[in-house]
Design an enzyme around this catalytic site. Structure first.
Site, mmCIF file in Angstrom:
data_model
loop_
_atom_site.group_PDB
_atom_site.id
_atom_site.type_symbol
_atom_site.label_atom_id
_atom_site.label_comp_id
_atom_site.label_asym_id
_atom_site.label_seq_id
_atom_site.Cartn_x
_atom_site.Cartn_y
_atom_site.Cartn_z
ATOM 1 N N CYS A 158 0.750 -1.286 0.016
ATOM 2 C CA CYS A 158 -0.060 0.096 0.199
ATOM 3 C C CYS A 158 0.907 1.274 0.079
ATOM 4 O O CYS A 158 1.082 1.887 1.211
ATOM 5 C CB CYS A 158 -0.908 0.031 1.312
ATOM 6 S SG CYS A 158 -2.144 1.227 1.070
ATOM 7 N N CYS A 199 -5.360 1.871 -4.888
ATOM 8 C CA CYS A 199 -5.111 2.770 -4.011
ATOM 9 C C CYS A 199 -6.302 3.896 -3.428
ATOM 10 O O CYS A 199 -6.139 4.892 -4.569
ATOM 11 C CB CYS A 199 -3.731 3.218 -4.066
ATOM 12 S SG CYS A 199 -2.954 3.872 -2.575
#
Length: 438
Positions: free
Chosen positions: A189, A367
């Site tokens: 991430c 994301c």
């Protein structure tokens, strides 16, 4: 601070975190048609799919962790918008019913003999193997960590032991530098290190402290974000909110007793900068799972060496990989895992029939870039770094609806869709929304 000392041994299996290690000695030898290594998002999702494909009695998952965590929500936990308890469930409760949970840590993988050895000495043989062991967090590669977390005003949203310390540091902020870091390694991430910066800015504005704060983002990367379309939007946010971004600056030391962070300039070797901080958020260096790295399954860098189209191992045809532990050239996210589960399920179903895998993974990953307590820029892209957006709108714009999707919808989709093997990413919906054009 036993919990913090455990960070030194912390191993991450996709989304699961081994913070409480218990293991019961199993029988001397076991055999399963499908053995899944890792009880993170990829491992649990694939065990659910394999149960449907070949029956629960033929599937086992090796995972030592007592708890399974939905880590993407930790960004909001670190900013006080969610509580950490909501992010975890007992691993035994997310394993599909009837599937065997081997509560041990993988010690060794021997693909030449189709066996795995666990830390309690048990040897498990398999016909097919799915490796979903996640990546390794390396706080210890920053001098002064993890012991520095015993001091106040420092936190990290990447560990269940330190995420609440981020929120405490933010609440206790009075004036000075609020510093956020991005390491000089691959990370999972990649948006998370800057999301907490935007949320901290929003919190300090809300509480009347922003005028006394210098917000600094020091990233080892040469760009703010890897995909230009979204990076352009993020630079606008940075300018509007008076945030300072230093590219190619890598955290090498934390002097927590003095509240100092030491950075190296990656473009000017030998140049060091020491920053005093009132708040520090650390994104740790990360690397491949050490069991994979020490096995014949690894590439030269230590990641699981899989075919980027079908997720089958390049050397061992009965071995497959998913998620953060692989060398797939895309961003390591739970959204990527979701898309990979659909492809891998198809690949395995074809191989069981002695047919050639025909479904290709396009590298889809996502994301949700949280830019405040009610806005998100939803980045979605493929292997080529090209936007691959689900909705027929410009997702590079900050939107309130996307925040609610991140904070409220995605956790439900995770627990009840991905982990049960029913959610394989937004691909079919993208085609629908774009009238078959994408």
């Amino acid at each position: 601070m036993a919990a913090l000392r455990r960070l030194k041994q912390c191993h991450s299996t996709g989304i699961a975190l081994s913070h409480l290690h218990t293991s019961s000695r199993a029988s001397a030898k076991q055999h399963y048609k499908m053995l899944v290594l890792g009880g993170g998002s990829g491992g649990i999702a694939m065990s659910a799919r394999m149960k449907r494909m070949m029956g629960a009695e033929n599937v086992a998952v090796v995972e030592p962790s007592e708890m399974h965590y939905y880590q993407p929500i930790w960004t909001l936990v670190g900013a006080g918008a969610k509580n950490v308890a909501s992010s975890g469930r007992h691993t035994a409760n997310v394993i599909p019913s009837g599937v065997k949970l081997v509560k041990s840590k993988v010690q060794e993988i021997n693909p030449d003999s189709n066996t795995v050895r666990t830390d309690d000495g048990t040897e498990i043989s398999y016909e097919y193997l799915i490796v979903a062991l996640g990546l390794q967090l390396h706080y210890e590669k920053v001098k002064g960590l993890p012991e520095g977390f015993e001091y106040p005003n420092i936190g990290s949203n990447y560990s269940v032991q330190t995420v609440e310390k981020t929120w405490k540091a933010l609440q206790n902020f009075k004036e000075g530098n609020a510093v956020f870091t991005f390491p000089n390694t691959p990370v999972k991430c990649a948006g998370a290190p800057q999301k907490i910066m935007y949320l901290s800015d929003a919190y300090l504005r809300k509480t009347g402290k922003r005028a006394k704060a210098n917000i600094i983002y020091n990233t080892s990367l040469p760009v703010l974000f890897g995909i230009k379309k979204y990076a352009d939007s993020l630079w606008e946010v940075v300018k509007q909110r008076d945030l300072k971004v230093n590219l190619r600056h890598n955290l090498i030391e934390v002097r927590a007793d003095k509240q100092e962070a030491v950075f190296e300039n990656l473009d000017k070797p030998g140049e060091i900068e020491v920053l005093e901080y009132e708040m520090l958020h650390v994104t740790p260096p990360m690397g491949p799972n050490l069991v994979i790295k020490g096995s014949p399954l690894a590439d030269e860098a230590g990641w699981l060496d899989v075919n980027k189209d079908n997720l089958q191992h390049k050397k061992y045809p009965n071995v497959f990989g998913i998620g953060d532990c692989t060398n797939l050239p895309t961003a390591k996210t739970a959204a990527a895992v979701a898309a990979q589960t659909a492809v891998l399920n198809r690949t395995i179903s074809k191989i069981l029939k002695n047919e050639k895998p025909d479904k290709k993974y396009d590298g889809y990953t996502s994301c949700p870039l949280v830019t405040s307590y009610n806005t998100v820029i939803l980045a979605e892209f493929d292997y080529n770094g090209q936007p691959l957006e689900t909705f027929p709108i410009n997702q590079a714009k900050e939107r309130r609806i996307m925040y609610h999707m991140k904070a409220d919808l995605m956790p439900h989709l995770y627990w009840h869709g991905l982990l049960t093997g029913l959610w394989g990413g937004p691909g079919p919906y993208r085609k629908l929304f774009h009238l078959g054009m994408k």
